[in-house]
Write an enzyme that holds these catalytic residues in place. Sequence first.
Site, PDB file in Angstrom:
ATOM      1  N   MET A  51     -24.546  -0.906  -6.564  1.00  0.00           N
ATOM      2  CA  MET A  51     -25.850  -0.933  -7.235  1.00  0.00           C
ATOM      3  C   MET A  51     -26.105   0.427  -7.883  1.00  0.00           C
ATOM      4  O   MET A  51     -27.253   0.825  -8.104  1.00  0.00           O
ATOM      5  CB  MET A  51     -26.949  -1.283  -6.224  1.00  0.00           C
ATOM      6  CG  MET A  51     -26.755  -2.685  -5.643  1.00  0.00           C
ATOM      7  SD  MET A  51     -28.269  -3.458  -5.086  1.00  0.00           S
ATOM      8  CE  MET A  51     -28.748  -2.354  -3.780  1.00  0.00           C
ATOM      9  N   LEU A  80     -24.198   6.316  -7.581  1.00  0.00           N
ATOM     10  CA  LEU A  80     -22.917   6.491  -6.898  1.00  0.00           C
ATOM     11  C   LEU A  80     -22.827   7.821  -6.166  1.00  0.00           C
ATOM     12  O   LEU A  80     -23.320   8.843  -6.632  1.00  0.00           O
ATOM     13  CB  LEU A  80     -21.777   6.396  -7.923  1.00  0.00           C
ATOM     14  CG  LEU A  80     -21.694   5.085  -8.704  1.00  0.00           C
ATOM     15  CD1 LEU A  80     -20.508   5.116  -9.668  1.00  0.00           C
ATOM     16  CD2 LEU A  80     -21.597   3.881  -7.780  1.00  0.00           C
ATOM     17  N   HIS A  81     -22.205   7.789  -4.998  1.00  0.00           N
ATOM     18  CA  HIS A  81     -22.001   9.003  -4.194  1.00  0.00           C
ATOM     19  C   HIS A  81     -20.564   8.988  -3.649  1.00  0.00           C
ATOM     20  O   HIS A  81     -19.799   8.046  -3.936  1.00  0.00           O
ATOM     21  CB  HIS A  81     -23.036   9.081  -3.067  1.00  0.00           C
ATOM     22  CG  HIS A  81     -23.149   7.828  -2.266  1.00  0.00           C
ATOM     23  ND1 HIS A  81     -22.140   7.383  -1.438  1.00  0.00           N
ATOM     24  CD2 HIS A  81     -24.130   6.892  -2.189  1.00  0.00           C
ATOM     25  CE1 HIS A  81     -22.500   6.261  -0.869  1.00  0.00           C
ATOM     26  NE2 HIS A  81     -23.699   5.911  -1.312  1.00  0.00           N
ATOM     27  N   GLY A 111     -19.354   8.205  -0.919  1.00  0.00           N
ATOM     28  CA  GLY A 111     -19.007   6.981  -0.192  1.00  0.00           C
ATOM     29  C   GLY A 111     -18.444   5.934  -1.147  1.00  0.00           C
ATOM     30  O   GLY A 111     -17.379   5.345  -0.896  1.00  0.00           O
ATOM     31  N   HIS A 112     -19.140   5.726  -2.282  1.00  0.00           N
ATOM     32  CA  HIS A 112     -18.621   4.780  -3.284  1.00  0.00           C
ATOM     33  C   HIS A 112     -17.254   5.257  -3.793  1.00  0.00           C
ATOM     34  O   HIS A 112     -16.336   4.469  -3.953  1.00  0.00           O
ATOM     35  CB  HIS A 112     -19.556   4.708  -4.501  1.00  0.00           C
ATOM     36  CG  HIS A 112     -20.888   4.098  -4.219  1.00  0.00           C
ATOM     37  ND1 HIS A 112     -22.063   4.813  -4.265  1.00  0.00           N
ATOM     38  CD2 HIS A 112     -21.243   2.833  -3.886  1.00  0.00           C
ATOM     39  CE1 HIS A 112     -23.076   4.013  -3.998  1.00  0.00           C
ATOM     40  NE2 HIS A 112     -22.613   2.817  -3.756  1.00  0.00           N
ATOM     41  N   LYS A 130     -20.726   0.924   6.416  1.00  0.00           N
ATOM     42  CA  LYS A 130     -22.118   1.306   6.710  1.00  0.00           C
ATOM     43  C   LYS A 130     -22.987   0.048   6.740  1.00  0.00           C
ATOM     44  O   LYS A 130     -23.859  -0.104   7.574  1.00  0.00           O
ATOM     45  CB  LYS A 130     -22.667   2.301   5.686  1.00  0.00           C
ATOM     46  CG  LYS A 130     -24.104   2.703   6.027  1.00  0.00           C
ATOM     47  CD  LYS A 130     -24.630   3.780   5.122  1.00  0.00           C
ATOM     48  CE  LYS A 130     -25.119   3.226   3.814  1.00  0.00           C
ATOM     49  NZ  LYS A 130     -26.333   2.370   3.935  1.00  0.00           N
ATOM     50  N   ASP A 131     -22.692  -0.864   5.796  1.00  0.00           N
ATOM     51  CA  ASP A 131     -23.376  -2.157   5.790  1.00  0.00           C
ATOM     52  C   ASP A 131     -22.462  -3.166   6.487  1.00  0.00           C
ATOM     53  O   ASP A 131     -21.932  -4.089   5.868  1.00  0.00           O
ATOM     54  CB  ASP A 131     -23.660  -2.580   4.346  1.00  0.00           C
ATOM     55  CG  ASP A 131     -24.559  -1.572   3.650  1.00  0.00           C
ATOM     56  OD1 ASP A 131     -25.715  -1.449   4.034  1.00  0.00           O
ATOM     57  OD2 ASP A 131     -24.077  -0.882   2.726  1.00  0.00           O
ATOM     58  N   GLN A 156     -23.431  -6.793   6.279  1.00  0.00           N
ATOM     59  CA  GLN A 156     -23.147  -7.286   4.921  1.00  0.00           C
ATOM     60  C   GLN A 156     -21.656  -7.620   4.773  1.00  0.00           C
ATOM     61  O   GLN A 156     -21.279  -8.660   4.225  1.00  0.00           O
ATOM     62  CB  GLN A 156     -23.565  -6.238   3.894  1.00  0.00           C
ATOM     63  CG  GLN A 156     -23.011  -6.470   2.502  1.00  0.00           C
ATOM     64  CD  GLN A 156     -23.566  -5.492   1.476  1.00  0.00           C
ATOM     65  OE1 GLN A 156     -24.695  -5.632   1.062  1.00  0.00           O
ATOM     66  NE2 GLN A 156     -22.766  -4.530   1.053  1.00  0.00           N
ATOM     67  N   SER A 161     -25.538   7.427   1.559  1.00  0.00           N
ATOM     68  CA  SER A 161     -26.306   6.293   1.052  1.00  0.00           C
ATOM     69  C   SER A 161     -27.038   6.742  -0.201  1.00  0.00           C
ATOM     70  O   SER A 161     -27.459   7.899  -0.305  1.00  0.00           O
ATOM     71  CB  SER A 161     -27.329   5.870   2.111  1.00  0.00           C
ATOM     72  OG  SER A 161     -28.326   5.062   1.525  1.00  0.00           O
TER      73      SER A 161
HETATM   74  O1  PAF Z   1     -23.867  -2.754  -0.890  1.00  0.00           O
HETATM   75  C1  PAF Z   1     -24.366  -2.841  -2.042  1.00  0.00           C
HETATM   76  O2  PAF Z   1     -24.437  -1.876  -2.791  1.00  0.00           O
HETATM   77  C2  PAF Z   1     -24.903  -4.179  -2.509  1.00  0.00           C
HETATM   78  O3  PAF Z   1     -25.453  -4.897  -1.462  1.00  0.00           O
HETATM   79  C3  PAF Z   1     -23.852  -5.028  -3.252  1.00  0.00           C
HETATM   80  C4  PAF Z   1     -22.706  -5.422  -2.355  1.00  0.00           C
HETATM   81  C5  PAF Z   1     -23.328  -4.255  -4.456  1.00  0.00           C
HETATM   82  C6  PAF Z   1     -24.491  -6.321  -3.764  1.00  0.00           C
HETATM   83  O4  PAF Z   1     -25.552  -6.070  -4.636  1.00  0.00           O
END
Ligand code: PAF
Length: 280
Positions: free
Chosen positions: A29, A32-33, A35-36, A149-150, A153, A185
Amino acid sequence: MKIFKKINPLQGYLSNIDINKTIGFVPTMGALHQGHLSLIKRSQLENDLTVVSIFVNPTQFDKKEDLITYPKTQQKDIDLLISIDCDIAFVPSTEDVYLEKVESQNFDFGGLEKVMEGSFRDGHFDGVGTVVKRLFEIVKPTNAYFGEKDFQQLQIIKKMVELEKIPVNIIGCEIYREDDGLAMSSRNTRLNKVQRKEAPLIYQTLLKAQDQFHDNDINDVKEMVKNTFKNNPILNLEYFEIADIDTLTPTSLKIKEKKYRGFIAVFADTIRLIDNVALN
Ligand code: PAF
């Protein structure tokens, strides 16, 4: 790096790629940091081509305010992706992702969606499942990367892929932390100085729970966590739960063969931070 804002040109480009080549996908989403970047770097190592999507998904926010205040830094994100040699950035509009109606599909994730994050964020996982399914339909990746972290999810996306029979490997990646232990995050950028200074207490407490887990009852570990935050003027504990990694059902009884994690959600004013750690 190629930047696509529309689905057709992206799919046109991807369809010209040799069928034997692998596509790694990192949905984000934005904001970006590191972690991404660690997910993207892993995808780059393991695939011929890496696609990163940037899309702030409206249906996964149960509170309007959270969606409005979610950090949006698109140009910075694109520059960062260029700097690490990402192959493709996909930056779709809400209309392209959702076509006619901005609404979620209702999933039955077998109970995974009802606990912890699911019980505090109404409809959140239906929103996540809907957008990830749609992005997978568009990108058709070989491998897709998600941070632990999620963790909830991640398990839900694995379940969604199984339910919908989507041919993609879901790869969970270790939590990337700041030097002081705070899980990276996008929301961390919203913390003020005082909140940022206090926030490492979240991970420190998880480590203490990890330390105590082997020799103590689950309820005692939970009590320790509650007491740690009880009089804290900066951080408010929303929940701390211990759950096995398959069902994610919070429990107070340990079963020897099972693997457990501790899951935490904490508020610093209106900023919600989550984290988790393996306990055995
Ligand atoms: O973890 C996230 O950034 C969001 O939940 C994702 C997986 C991109 C879905 O919008």
